[in-house]
Enzyme design. Structure first.
Site, short mmCIF file in Angstrom:
data_model
loop_
_atom_site.label_atom_id
_atom_site.label_comp_id
_atom_site.label_asym_id
_atom_site.label_seq_id
_atom_site.Cartn_x
_atom_site.Cartn_y
_atom_site.Cartn_z
N GLY A 250 -27.88 -27.23 -22.70
CA GLY A 250 -26.50 -26.51 -22.28
C GLY A 250 -25.56 -26.47 -23.38
O GLY A 250 -24.92 -25.53 -23.83
N ASP A 251 -25.44 -27.35 -24.30
CA ASP A 251 -24.86 -27.35 -25.54
C ASP A 251 -25.32 -25.96 -26.38
O ASP A 251 -24.47 -25.41 -26.86
CB ASP A 251 -24.81 -28.63 -26.44
CG ASP A 251 -24.73 -29.78 -25.53
OD1 ASP A 251 -23.80 -29.66 -24.42
OD2 ASP A 251 -25.57 -30.65 -25.91
#
Length: 305
Positions: A250-251
């Site tokens: 997600g990052d």
């Protein structure tokens, strides 16, 4: 300039145990150690893609020094605030029959430490990007993200927020440039199960009505959607590949999106880079490299509508 904030950085100790058995001696057959934390992951991936950023946050003790050293070895610029209390945490992530995490607490952040952070925030300039991501330590105010956005309101700083539930909802009135919930987090916020892309876009629109400018929603193996401030919407199927490590995906999506956007402010390009960068990290034991991302972009054109 891009600045990332990680309030509670870590050393991530990633191990593989063939068949973990509780209550017995287990031996690893693979070990990796990385500097961790959501904002730090964003800075690392941006560096891989060729974009400079500065990682902010709080570190303490010998583990904090090791976090700084490892990031420096990667070429990532840091400007951490050194806290005098406790140690930066070690997070253990074990891959076996199931994926298990044991996360440390980290140091106690004092009011004096927070004041030093605000001094750094006051140095931001119009056009800078500030990425706020991850949880807030119990020693800090629960309203920290909202307080920062309120403090910076009207200064022309593009703020990205990747957080959950109340942390995310409370910043919306201050119009973050980008938010990146996943569909499960949207479900928690609105109290209903959201699994289909049409429904995701509908609830992303509600997040815009609450104040967000651009809403990027990840859906793991089901792909992603983007709703932009100029009325565009994009959908993507998930690129094909074997998931090796979900940590940091997600990052990486946030980093890829901002990389793509900063090329020529094209939301479609930003979306495609975001999806492929997130997937490239998921398909690797480490965070995505530019070579991996561009290969996935080339081979995944059919994933984008």
């Amino acid at each position: 300039m891009i600045y990332t904030v990680t309030f509670n950085p870590s050393l991530d100790y990633i191990i593989h145990v063939e068949k973990f058995r509780a209550g017995q001696i287990n031996r690893t057959d693979e070990e990796l150690i990385f500097p961790g934390g959501k904002g730090i992951n964003v800075s690392i991936v941006l560096k891989h893609l060729g974009i400079e950023s500065t990682a902010w946050g709080f570190v303490a003790g010998f583990t904090g020094k090791e976090i700084e050293k490892r990031l420096g070895d990667m070429g990532v610029r840091t400007d951490f605030i050194v806290s005098e209390n406790g140690l930066s945490r070690i997070n253990v992530k074990m891959h076996s029959d199931e994926e298990t995490e044991i996360n440390g607490r980290g140091p106690k952040i004092l009011d004096a430490d927070i004041r030093k952070l605000y001094e750094k925030l006051d140095g931001l300039k119009t056009g800078d990007v500030l990425i706020l991501s991850g949880s807030i330590p119990s020693s800090m105010p629960e309203t920290m993200y909202m307080d920062i956005m309120k403090h910076l309101q009207g200064r022309g700083i593009n703020i990205v927020v990747d957080a959950t539930r109340d942390l995310l909802v409370k910043v919306l009135p201050y119009h973050p440039f980008l938010i990146k919930p996943n569909n499960h987090e949207l479900s928690e916020i609105f109290g209903t199960e959201i699994t289909e892309k049409d429904d995701v876009l509908n609830y992303a629109g509600k997040m815009q009505e609450m104040g967000a400018r651009n809403v990027l929603v990840s859906m793991a193996g089901e792909g992603a959607v983007l709703l932009t401030e100029d009325g565009q919407s994009f959908r993507a199927e998930a690129p094909k590949g074997k998931v090796e490590n979900s940590v940091g995906a997600g990052d990486s999506m946030v980093a890829g999106f901002m990389y793509g956007y900063m090329q020529d402010h094209d939301y479609q390009k930003a979306f495609e880079y975001g999806v492929c960068t997130g997937s490239a990290s998921a398909f690797s034991k480490e965070l995505a490299t530019k070579t991996e991302v561009e290969a996935l972009l080339k081979n995944s054109r059919k994933c984008f509508e």
